[in-house]
Write a protein that holds these residues in place. Sequence first.
Motif, PDB file in Angstrom:
ATOM      1  N   VAL A 120      38.638   9.197  50.453  1.00 31.04           N
ATOM      2  CA  VAL A 120      38.896   9.656  51.822  1.00 31.04           C
ATOM      3  C   VAL A 120      40.357  10.083  51.865  1.00 31.04           C
ATOM      4  O   VAL A 120      41.256   9.263  51.646  1.00 31.04           O
ATOM      5  N   VAL A 165      36.105  -0.859  51.010  1.00 32.90           N
ATOM      6  CA  VAL A 165      37.289  -0.035  51.224  1.00 32.90           C
ATOM      7  C   VAL A 165      38.442  -0.583  50.393  1.00 32.90           C
ATOM      8  O   VAL A 165      38.712  -1.784  50.390  1.00 32.90           O
ATOM      9  N   LEU A 171      40.988   4.817  50.430  1.00 32.61           N
ATOM     10  CA  LEU A 171      41.749   5.454  51.499  1.00 32.61           C
ATOM     11  C   LEU A 171      43.009   6.041  50.898  1.00 32.61           C
ATOM     12  O   LEU A 171      43.869   5.314  50.390  1.00 32.61           O
ATOM     13  N   VAL A 203      35.430   2.832  48.350  1.00 30.07           N
ATOM     14  CA  VAL A 203      35.863   3.855  49.297  1.00 30.07           C
ATOM     15  C   VAL A 203      37.388   3.779  49.311  1.00 30.07           C
ATOM     16  O   VAL A 203      37.956   2.817  49.825  1.00 30.07           O
ATOM     17  N   ALA A 222      37.809   5.644  56.787  1.00 34.91           N
ATOM     18  CA  ALA A 222      37.348   4.922  55.593  1.00 34.91           C
ATOM     19  C   ALA A 222      36.384   3.797  55.973  1.00 34.91           C
ATOM     20  O   ALA A 222      35.370   3.590  55.294  1.00 34.91           O
TER      21      ALA A 222
END
Length: 184
Positions: free
Chosen positions: A81, A38, A8, A6, A21
């Motif tokens: 994201v 993340v 950011l 994920v 996130a």
Amino acid sequence: MVRFAVILGSVRPASVGAPVAQWVARKASTVEGVQADVITLAELGLPFFAEPVPPSLAAPTDPAGAAWNERLAAYDGVVIVTPEYDHSVPGVLKNAIDFLRPGVLAYKPVGLVGYSYYNGIRPLEHLRDILSGFDVSFVNPEVLLSLRADFTEGAFTPAAYHEDEVPAMVRAMVARSQALASLR
């Protein structure tokens, strides 16, 4: 176990993206067999992209750029994201993408999460264009968050109808990852 990064896409210290996130990673990890991690672009320490040749021709020579490629290559797919900056993605996100060799993302699913006063639609459109040469497989649904409706006094408070959006996106990513695994 399927592993998704994920990413950011904002590095601003006061960005509301970090809670988004983290929420995406938590929701993604509720899908059976999924681990979501993340990755914040601030932690990568990437300089401005200034390699002698494009990554499509040679791996980055910058140690941070090489480490970024290696790190992302270990994942089965990515969720990006991103906020909207000037009707597009933040420059730092585009810079991080510029360091990637096309094969790092080839035949991997990509989920998109955008947030802005206009539901993050415009940066997601640009991400599709930017990543079009990477042979990625975008999935639907996307997650579109509004700075008006999904944040209260700067705190991330997603509307109830978002509850199942990330798991639905991640299930589509799992299916796509499995279908494309033999091509990677």
